[in-house]
Scaffold this motif. Structure first.
Motif, PDB file in Angstrom:
ATOM      1  N   PHE A   1       5.278   3.096   9.491  1.00 26.32           N
ATOM      2  CA  PHE A   1       3.943   3.304   8.932  1.00 26.32           C
ATOM      3  C   PHE A   1       3.025   3.840  10.023  1.00 26.32           C
ATOM      4  CE2 PHE A   1       5.856  -0.425   6.814  1.00 26.32           C
ATOM      5  CZ  PHE A   1       6.003   0.097   5.538  1.00 26.32           C
TER       6      PHE A   1
ATOM      7  N   GLU B   1      -2.447   3.774   8.376  1.00 27.20           N
ATOM      8  CA  GLU B   1      -2.014   2.861   7.313  1.00 27.20           C
ATOM      9  C   GLU B   1      -2.151   1.404   7.744  1.00 27.20           C
ATOM     10  OE1 GLU B   1       1.227   5.780   5.106  1.00 27.20           O
ATOM     11  OE2 GLU B   1       1.821   4.704   6.933  1.00 27.20           O
TER      12      GLU B   1
ATOM     13  N   ASN C   1       0.820  -1.214   0.000  1.00 21.52           N
ATOM     14  CA  ASN C   1       0.000   0.000   0.000  1.00 21.52           C
ATOM     15  C   ASN C   1       0.852   1.261   0.000  1.00 21.52           C
ATOM     16  OD1 ASN C   1      -2.312  -1.569   0.135  1.00 21.52           O
ATOM     17  ND2 ASN C   1      -2.767  -1.092   2.275  1.00 21.52           N
ATOM     18  N   ASN C   2       2.035   1.157   0.593  1.00 19.63           N
ATOM     19  CA  ASN C   2       2.896   2.326   0.755  1.00 19.63           C
ATOM     20  C   ASN C   2       4.045   2.365  -0.244  1.00 19.63           C
ATOM     21  OD1 ASN C   2       1.963   3.980   3.226  1.00 19.63           O
ATOM     22  ND2 ASN C   2       1.661   1.840   3.789  1.00 19.63           N
TER      23      ASN C   2
END
Length: 189
Positions: free
Chosen positions: A158, A162, A27-28
């Protein structure tokens, strides 16, 4: 670069834990590799999962070599002891202080080592908690793995938001509220 080894016993949720971390990293925008090693996991045997995360160099292997783990996440005391060779200098082992007796102990052919945690503490920096008890307070003992994710979250770059998003993506909607609560309790630990 982060090298994480997750160890436990079949049925404890080690695979979901690795899936959440992998989803979070993807996702990051991080390069991520996840590799699972199933022992006799369906019979309560050892399960080992490797998670490698990088934001600055490509990953060519999904295996964490011995002496290379920044974090070992141990879901059970004996598995923590077995995972010691993976730890690198300066790494941290996060331990769910639970004992699950392997079959040879149950049958009486060997004894469960009484000094597992002492031996681990002598060798590496540890964070120890009863994740099962904390998860039970949140509504189900089955969320112990996500309690442990909350502890791991403080070691990775994170945000809580997140992490919540990754948990939402990996957990069935009917279990989401309990798992988010379990994560938050682990994060506060």
């Amino acid at each position: 670069m982060y090298n994480i080894v997750i160890v436990g016993v079949g049925g404890q949720g080690t695979l979901l834990a690795s899936k959440i971390i992998g989803q979070l990293a993807m996702n990051n925008g991080y390069d991520v590799r996840v590799s699972e090693v199933h022992g006799m996991s369906q019979r309560g045997g050892s399960v080992v999962t490797y998670v490698r995360i990088s934001n600055d160099e490509p990953l060519y292997s999904s295996i964490v070599e011995q002496g290379q783990a920044d974090i070992v996440l141990a879901f059970e005391n004996l598995e923590a002891l077995r995972a010691l060779p993976y730890m690198k200098d300066g790494g941290t082992m996060i331990i769910n202080t639970q004992e699950i007796l392997p079959m040879p102990v149950i049958t009486g052919s060997v004894k469960y080592p009484a000094d597992c945690l002492e031996r681990v503490r002598e060798a590496v920096t540890t964070v120890e908690l009863d994740a099962v008890d904390i998860a039970h307070e949140c509504g189900t003992y089955k969320a112990a793995n996500v309690v442990l994710m909350g502890v791991v979250a403080k070691k990775l770059p994170f945000s809580v938001e997140e992490w919540h998003k990754a948990i939402e993506q990996c957990v069935k909607p009917k279990f989401l509220e309990i798992n988010l609560k379990a994560f938050d309790r682990g994060y506060q630990y």
